[in-house]
Design a protein around this motif. Structure first.
Motif, PDB file in Angstrom:
ATOM      1  N   SER A  69       0.851  -1.193   0.000  1.00  0.00           N
ATOM      2  CA  SER A  69       0.000   0.000   0.000  1.00  0.00           C
ATOM      3  C   SER A  69       0.882   1.237   0.000  1.00  0.00           C
ATOM      4  O   SER A  69       1.968   1.236   0.585  1.00  0.00           O
ATOM      5  CB  SER A  69      -0.937   0.022   1.221  1.00  0.00           C
ATOM      6  N   ARG A  88       0.204   3.984   1.477  1.00  0.00           N
ATOM      7  CA  ARG A  88       0.211   4.502   2.838  1.00  0.00           C
ATOM      8  C   ARG A  88       1.253   3.764   3.688  1.00  0.00           C
ATOM      9  O   ARG A  88       2.007   4.376   4.440  1.00  0.00           O
ATOM     10  CB  ARG A  88      -1.162   4.372   3.467  1.00  0.00           C
ATOM     11  N   SER A 115       1.297  10.506  -5.537  1.00  0.00           N
ATOM     12  CA  SER A 115       0.428   9.734  -4.665  1.00  0.00           C
ATOM     13  C   SER A 115       1.124   9.428  -3.337  1.00  0.00           C
ATOM     14  O   SER A 115       0.525   9.560  -2.261  1.00  0.00           O
ATOM     15  CB  SER A 115       0.022   8.433  -5.362  1.00  0.00           C
ATOM     16  N   HIS A 133       0.112  10.580   0.694  1.00  0.00           N
ATOM     17  CA  HIS A 133       0.091   9.680   1.856  1.00  0.00           C
ATOM     18  C   HIS A 133       1.022  10.199   2.956  1.00  0.00           C
ATOM     19  O   HIS A 133       0.664  10.190   4.136  1.00  0.00           O
ATOM     20  CB  HIS A 133       0.503   8.257   1.472  1.00  0.00           C
ATOM     21  N   GLN A 140      -0.385  13.083   4.836  1.00  0.00           N
ATOM     22  CA  GLN A 140      -1.497  12.696   5.708  1.00  0.00           C
ATOM     23  C   GLN A 140      -1.015  12.164   7.062  1.00  0.00           C
ATOM     24  O   GLN A 140      -1.743  12.258   8.042  1.00  0.00           O
ATOM     25  CB  GLN A 140      -2.376  11.643   5.035  1.00  0.00           C
ATOM     26  N   ASP A 172      -3.750   2.431  -5.093  1.00  0.00           N
ATOM     27  CA  ASP A 172      -4.539   3.296  -4.206  1.00  0.00           C
ATOM     28  C   ASP A 172      -6.022   3.244  -4.556  1.00  0.00           C
ATOM     29  O   ASP A 172      -6.876   3.172  -3.673  1.00  0.00           O
ATOM     30  CB  ASP A 172      -4.046   4.735  -4.274  1.00  0.00           C
ATOM     31  N   LEU A 173      -6.324   3.273  -5.827  1.00  0.00           N
ATOM     32  CA  LEU A 173      -7.731   3.192  -6.244  1.00  0.00           C
ATOM     33  C   LEU A 173      -8.320   1.831  -5.898  1.00  0.00           C
ATOM     34  O   LEU A 173      -9.471   1.739  -5.471  1.00  0.00           O
ATOM     35  CB  LEU A 173      -7.866   3.465  -7.740  1.00  0.00           C
ATOM     36  N   HIS A 209      -7.484  -0.041  -3.410  1.00  0.00           N
ATOM     37  CA  HIS A 209      -7.693  -0.104  -1.953  1.00  0.00           C
ATOM     38  C   HIS A 209      -8.941   0.664  -1.519  1.00  0.00           C
ATOM     39  O   HIS A 209      -9.495   0.369  -0.476  1.00  0.00           O
ATOM     40  CB  HIS A 209      -6.474   0.442  -1.219  1.00  0.00           C
ATOM     41  N   ARG A 210      -9.354   1.634  -2.309  1.00  0.00           N
ATOM     42  CA  ARG A 210     -10.543   2.399  -1.965  1.00  0.00           C
ATOM     43  C   ARG A 210     -11.815   1.589  -2.214  1.00  0.00           C
ATOM     44  O   ARG A 210     -12.773   1.699  -1.510  1.00  0.00           O
ATOM     45  CB  ARG A 210     -10.590   3.708  -2.740  1.00  0.00           C
ATOM     46  N   ARG A 211     -11.831   0.778  -3.237  1.00  0.00           N
ATOM     47  CA  ARG A 211     -12.920  -0.136  -3.602  1.00  0.00           C
ATOM     48  C   ARG A 211     -14.320   0.386  -3.256  1.00  0.00           C
ATOM     49  O   ARG A 211     -15.015  -0.212  -2.433  1.00  0.00           O
ATOM     50  CB  ARG A 211     -12.725  -1.492  -2.951  1.00  0.00           C
ATOM     51  N   PRO A 212     -14.761   1.466  -3.875  1.00  0.00           N
ATOM     52  CA  PRO A 212     -16.098   1.979  -3.558  1.00  0.00           C
ATOM     53  C   PRO A 212     -17.218   1.053  -4.049  1.00  0.00           C
ATOM     54  O   PRO A 212     -18.351   1.193  -3.624  1.00  0.00           O
ATOM     55  CB  PRO A 212     -16.137   3.323  -4.299  1.00  0.00           C
TER      56      PRO A 212
END
Length: 129
Positions: free
Chosen positions: A9, A11, A73, A77, A80, A121-122, A124-127
């Motif tokens: 990841s 992050r 990207s 991270h 943040q 990253d996208l 991991h977001r898995r909307p």
């Protein structure tokens, strides 16, 4: 948990990179300068090369731009989790900091794959789940 050796990841890489071996402020600030500078350099150089035209310009420019976007990207991270208390909280989520450091020191070569970190990253977001 972040930084699990079975799952890369952005992050997790940012957290391990910011913390380093001892979590010093100097390390954090060096990484917080390095990542955005790398992102900016990659994006600007990539766009420049794309503007040169020809196959070499397009291929080289696309690759450098993609790597620059990976660093962009990673920079997000890092920003943040830049505060010491936030970084410490993220580090405590790791089962084994040494294993995570070993894993990410080898796995970071994936940043050379253009746009790869953006894709991860996208994912991991898995909307959609």
């Amino acid at each position: 948990m972040i930084g699990r050796p079975s799952e890369f990841s952005g992050r997790g890489l940012a957290v391990v990179d910011l913390y380093g071996a001892r979590g010093t402020a100097a390390r954090r600030w060096a990484v917080l300068v390095e990542l955005p500078v790398g992102a900016l350099t990659g994006v600007v150089l990539g766009v420049f090369l794309l503007g040169q035209g020809g196959a070499t310009g397009w291929i080289g420019g696309s690759w450098v731009l993609g790597v620059g976007l990976n660093y962009l990207s990673l920079s997000v991270h890092a920003l943040q989790v830049r505060r010491p208390e936030r970084l410490e909280a993220e580090i405590r989520l790791l089962d084994d900091l040494d294993a995570a450091r070993r894993y990410y020191s080898v796995a970071q070569v994936r940043l050379l794959i253009p746009g790869w970190l953006l894709f991860v990253d996208l994912a991991h977001r898995r909307p959609w789940t």
